[in-house]
Design a protein around this motif. Structure first.
Motif: not given
Length: 546
Positions: A385-410
């Motif tokens: 999941f992190d490999a596919a949708w994590g990272g600064e330009d990933g889906l998580y960042t687009r949906r949530l913003g960098p502050d909420r996306a970065a700590p995901m899947n810790d």
């Protein structure tokens, strides 16, 4: 009694990191050592020359959907489409191909479109699907399987069954929430028994070819899902299946009855507290960045989660939940604490032998992680999941913003807090590929959130057995007395992590007293499975065993 000796290889074992051979007696590892001592294993019935191959514990995929994943293998896989136009072309071509098959059932089943990766940045419309498939019923799930587009023929079938349109229904856009569950169940009902069986077998065989020795099936709780689970568990497949039924229990008798009715081993898996980030149905404490009017969807209340935990614990049944958004994950954490307080000493006694589970747990904060650790919960997670949708330009960042996306899947934070981890694919959401998942867990897109290679590998092997409630210290390892659940992978160069990509490498010198693992550096070719054994039984072989 049958004794098989595997020799002239390399063995991933803490018992003897320099071991090159092992012996299997009636499905159990009975001896481990070097070439000079092979005679100590006893007179063999069979000797296998490994030609330098590496022997590792077999993998467990702790979260799969076998029918969906198998249908993607035997039918229409849209995960590789890179535009809306390409997706529609693939659907149209598949529909035309189905028309040439004599006696083909009416349903067209596809999976894997991902509009967030397309230049059009939108999903297909109902009209576009109708243009591609004509009057055929068609079900086309998004990559996360929490929303789907359908044809009008299938839509008419659904609307004929219900008194009013369920939540999440749309006449033009993909369906979500309860509407998606209804559409999915209706689509499953249009599959034949042969289609289901072929899909199940195709998936389990593909798992065996990846060195996987067990999968944890996360079945839907509706009647279609229960029927499918019963069929899967009755199937004589190459690898064992542990069944998780997504059904809520309100008392211990009901929990036990649900298992008896279906053959399920536990009540959890995709028992959904919320949905998924990609479909904007994961339940959040604050709105989606790219959809400020939505905070996702909660399917279970806090009290329902508590009741399920209490009922299952009293019944001695493993419970679990699907939770992704921070609101949902925190709700499970709170419920675990309340349930433990209600149960008192009983919780400790019951859970000592079979820990409850949380699936995904992508947005776990410190309080939730602490609750998981206190109550002995296993976090079943998907590194890809992190490999596919994590990272600064990933889906998580687009949906949530960098502050909420970065700590995901810790993964590191959970492990450091003492939470046991079990890894899986959530196939067909991400592909089955244990080495790729281990690599993704090591090279997390957020610094300091990844694991060491040893910890990541353990989560995908021994961790899966622990998540199934097997607390035997040896299971999921290569040690004396352990079941011979093994994967044999191709030989690689014995080197430290190297700059050269394109060749499978083992990054640990055998003299280091650390069990061997392939080099997991980004860009390095991961090893190919040569053979897989379950309890010493060969379930996949490229020629190692002749």
């Amino acid at each position: 009694m049958t004794l098989t000796v595997l020799r002239n290889g390399r063995v991933h074992t803490a018992a003897d990191p320099e071991a090159t051979a092992l012996a299997i007696t009636d499905g159990t590892i009975g001896w481990i050592g070097g070439e000079h001592a092979v005679g100590n294993a006893g007179p063999p019935d069979r000797v296998i020359d490994l030609a330098g191959a590496l022997v590792v514990p077999g993998f467990v995929d702790a979260h799969v959907h076998s029918l969906d994943a198998g249908l993607a293998l035997t039918g229409l896989d849209l995960s590789g489409t890179r535009s809306l136009a390409q997706c529609l072309d693939a659907i149209r071509a598949h529909a035309a191909e189905l028309d040439t098959r004599p006696g083909t059932p009416g349903i067209l089943w596809g999976h894997g479109w991902e509009d967030s990766r397309w230049p059009e940045q939108r999903p297909p419309t109902r009209a576009e699907i109708d243009d591609a498939v004509g009057h055929r019923p068609a079900y086309l799930s998004r990559i996360d399987v929490h929303s789907a587009q359908l044809s009008s023929a299938l839509a008419f079938l659904i609307l004929d069954r219900v008194a009013e349109r369920p939540d999440g229904w749309s006449d033009t856009d993909p369906v979500t929430q309860q509407a998606h569950a209804a559409v999915r169940a209706a689509a499953r009902d249009l599959l034949t028994a042969d289609q289901r069986r072929d899909a199940h077998l195709a998936f389990l065989r593909a798992c065996a070819a990846q060195g996987i020795v067990e999968v944890h099936e996360c079945a839907a709780g509706d009647e279609s899902g229960r029927t499918d689970l019963r069929a899967l568990l009755a199937l004589d497949g190459p690898i064992p299946v542990r069944g998780y039924l997504a059904a809520v229990a309100t008392d211990p008798a009901q929990a036990r009855d649900l298992l008896a009715q279906t053959g399920a081993h536990a009540l959890g898996g995709d028992l959904v507290v919320d949905g998924a980030i990609g479909s904007r149905t994961a339940a959040l404490t604050s709105p989606y960045l790219d959809c400020p009017s939505s905070r996702g969807v909660r399917y279970l209340s806090d009290e329902q989660i508590v009741e399920h935990l209490v009922a299952c614990t009293q019944a001695g049944v493993q419970a679990g939940f699907h939770a992704i958004g921070d609101d949902a994950v925190s709700a499970v954490g709170r419920a675990l604490t309340i349930a433990a307080e209600r149960l008192g000493e009983l919780a400790t006694v019951r859970l000592a032998g079979c820990a409850h589970r949380i699936e995904h747990a992508e947005m776990a904060d410190r309080a939730a992680i602490a609750a998981f650790a206190r109550t002995g919960v296993v976090a079943s997670m998907q590194p890809l999941f992190d490999a596919a949708w994590g990272g600064e330009d990933g889906l998580y960042t687009r949906r949530l913003g960098p502050d909420r996306a970065a700590p995901m899947n810790d993964f590191a934070g959970l492990a450091a807090a003492g939470v046991a981890l079990a890894f899986g694919s959530d196939a067909p959401v991400t592909p089955i590929g244990p080495w790729a998942a281990v690599q993704a867990a090591v090279h997390h897109r957020t610094p300091d959130s990844g694991l060491s290679p040893r910890a990541a590998f353990t989560a995908h092997t021994r961790g899966g057995h622990r998540a199934a409630g097997r607390m035997d210290r040896e299971i999921g390892t290569i040690n004396l007395g352990a079941p011979a659940h093994l994967a044999i992978v191709e030989a690689g160069e014995l080197v430290r992590p190297a700059a050269d990509a394109g060749v499978a490498r083992w990054s640990t010198d055998p003299r280091s007293r650390v069990p061997l693992l392939p080099d997991l550096s980004p860009g390095v070719t991961l090893p190919r499975t040569l053979a897989t054994l379950v309890g010493g039984r060969i379930v996949y072989d490229t020629g190692v065993f002749g």
